[in-house]
Scaffold this motif. Structure first.
Motif, PDB file in Angstrom:
ATOM      1  N   ASP A 111     -31.787  20.833   2.287  1.00  0.00           N
ATOM      2  CA  ASP A 111     -32.974  21.264   3.036  1.00  0.00           C
ATOM      3  C   ASP A 111     -32.717  22.552   3.814  1.00  0.00           C
ATOM      4  N   VAL A 166     -32.348  25.661   1.316  1.00  0.00           N
ATOM      5  CA  VAL A 166     -33.610  26.086   0.705  1.00  0.00           C
ATOM      6  C   VAL A 166     -34.551  26.643   1.772  1.00  0.00           C
ATOM      7  N   HIS A 167     -34.594  26.015   2.933  1.00  0.00           N
ATOM      8  CA  HIS A 167     -35.457  26.485   4.023  1.00  0.00           C
ATOM      9  C   HIS A 167     -35.067  27.910   4.428  1.00  0.00           C
ATOM     10  N   ARG A 168     -33.765  28.166   4.538  1.00  0.00           N
ATOM     11  CA  ARG A 168     -33.298  29.501   4.915  1.00  0.00           C
ATOM     12  C   ARG A 168     -33.611  30.514   3.816  1.00  0.00           C
ATOM     13  N   LEU A 169     -33.344  30.150   2.561  1.00  0.00           N
ATOM     14  CA  LEU A 169     -33.557  31.079   1.454  1.00  0.00           C
ATOM     15  C   LEU A 169     -35.038  31.417   1.245  1.00  0.00           C
ATOM     16  N   THR A 170     -35.923  30.511   1.599  1.00  0.00           N
ATOM     17  CA  THR A 170     -37.366  30.754   1.426  1.00  0.00           C
ATOM     18  C   THR A 170     -38.018  31.226   2.717  1.00  0.00           C
ATOM     19  N   ARG A 171     -37.193  31.578   3.704  1.00  0.00           N
ATOM     20  CA  ARG A 171     -37.674  32.054   5.008  1.00  0.00           C
ATOM     21  C   ARG A 171     -38.666  31.068   5.640  1.00  0.00           C
ATOM     22  N   ARG A 192     -40.524  28.715   4.243  1.00  0.00           N
ATOM     23  CA  ARG A 192     -41.720  28.300   3.501  1.00  0.00           C
ATOM     24  C   ARG A 192     -41.543  26.991   2.743  1.00  0.00           C
ATOM     25  N   VAL A 193     -40.300  26.617   2.396  1.00  0.00           N
ATOM     26  CA  VAL A 193     -40.076  25.418   1.581  1.00  0.00           C
ATOM     27  C   VAL A 193     -39.049  24.512   2.254  1.00  0.00           C
ATOM     28  N   GLY A 216     -43.767  26.465   7.962  1.00  0.00           N
ATOM     29  CA  GLY A 216     -43.539  27.899   8.039  1.00  0.00           C
ATOM     30  C   GLY A 216     -43.792  28.528   9.396  1.00  0.00           C
TER      31      GLY A 216
END
Length: 160
Positions: free
Chosen positions: A30, A33-38, A40-41, A109
């Protein structure tokens, strides 16, 4: 998620095997992915609504980011459940909120400054009933541990 899928996820998430593996895999995935999608996910939010909680560490005072399932409430507050996947000890983030109730969440987000409050008495009982209706596997987590699972209500900080 379709009806059969939800039942399967609930059944799997109630198992001891899930409780052993999930705490080591889900938060790391989590956060990444949260960091990589800024922001959004949040992958686990596909099963349950989720937030990234940023709270100061109880001992260090350093910011700690923790992905957590949550139960959104009407009126713009959230319930966090300190289930620790049905493992014996309280999760560290609950001690952090007890010591430092001013925190921040990333919700869909958006970054929101919040104040956490440990629920007790009739307010806790009412919230616990709502949480069990929302995600029944929490009952099996509580049944596996002797400690009382902590519930927190997060409310947007009006001073923000």
């Amino acid at each position: 998620m379709a009806g059969h899928g939800v039942r399967l996820v609930r059944k799997v998430s109630s198992t001891r095997a899930f409780a052993k593996v999930a705490p080591h895999v889900i938060p790391v995935f989590d956060r990444t992915v949260h960091r990589l999608t800024r922001g959004r996910v949040l992958p686990s939010a596909l099963m349950l609504p989720g937030v990234i909680l940023t709270a100061r560490g109880a001992r260090t005072g350093q910011p700690r980011r923790t992905p957590l399932a949550c139960m959104p409430e009407e009126g713009g507050s959230w319930i966090l459940v300190g289930s620790n996947f049905g493992r014996p000890g309280h999760p560290a983030w609950t001690a952090n909120l007890l010591r430092h109730p001013d925190a921040e969440i990333s919700w869909q987000g958006r970054d929101i400054v919040v104040r956490a409050r440990l629920l007790e008495g009739p307010e806790r009982e009412s919230a616990w009933a709502a949480v069990l209706a929302f995600w029944p596997p929490y009952a099996s987590y509580q049944a596996r541990v002797e400690r009382r699972i902590r519930l927190f209500r997060l409310e947007p900080d009006s001073r923000d």
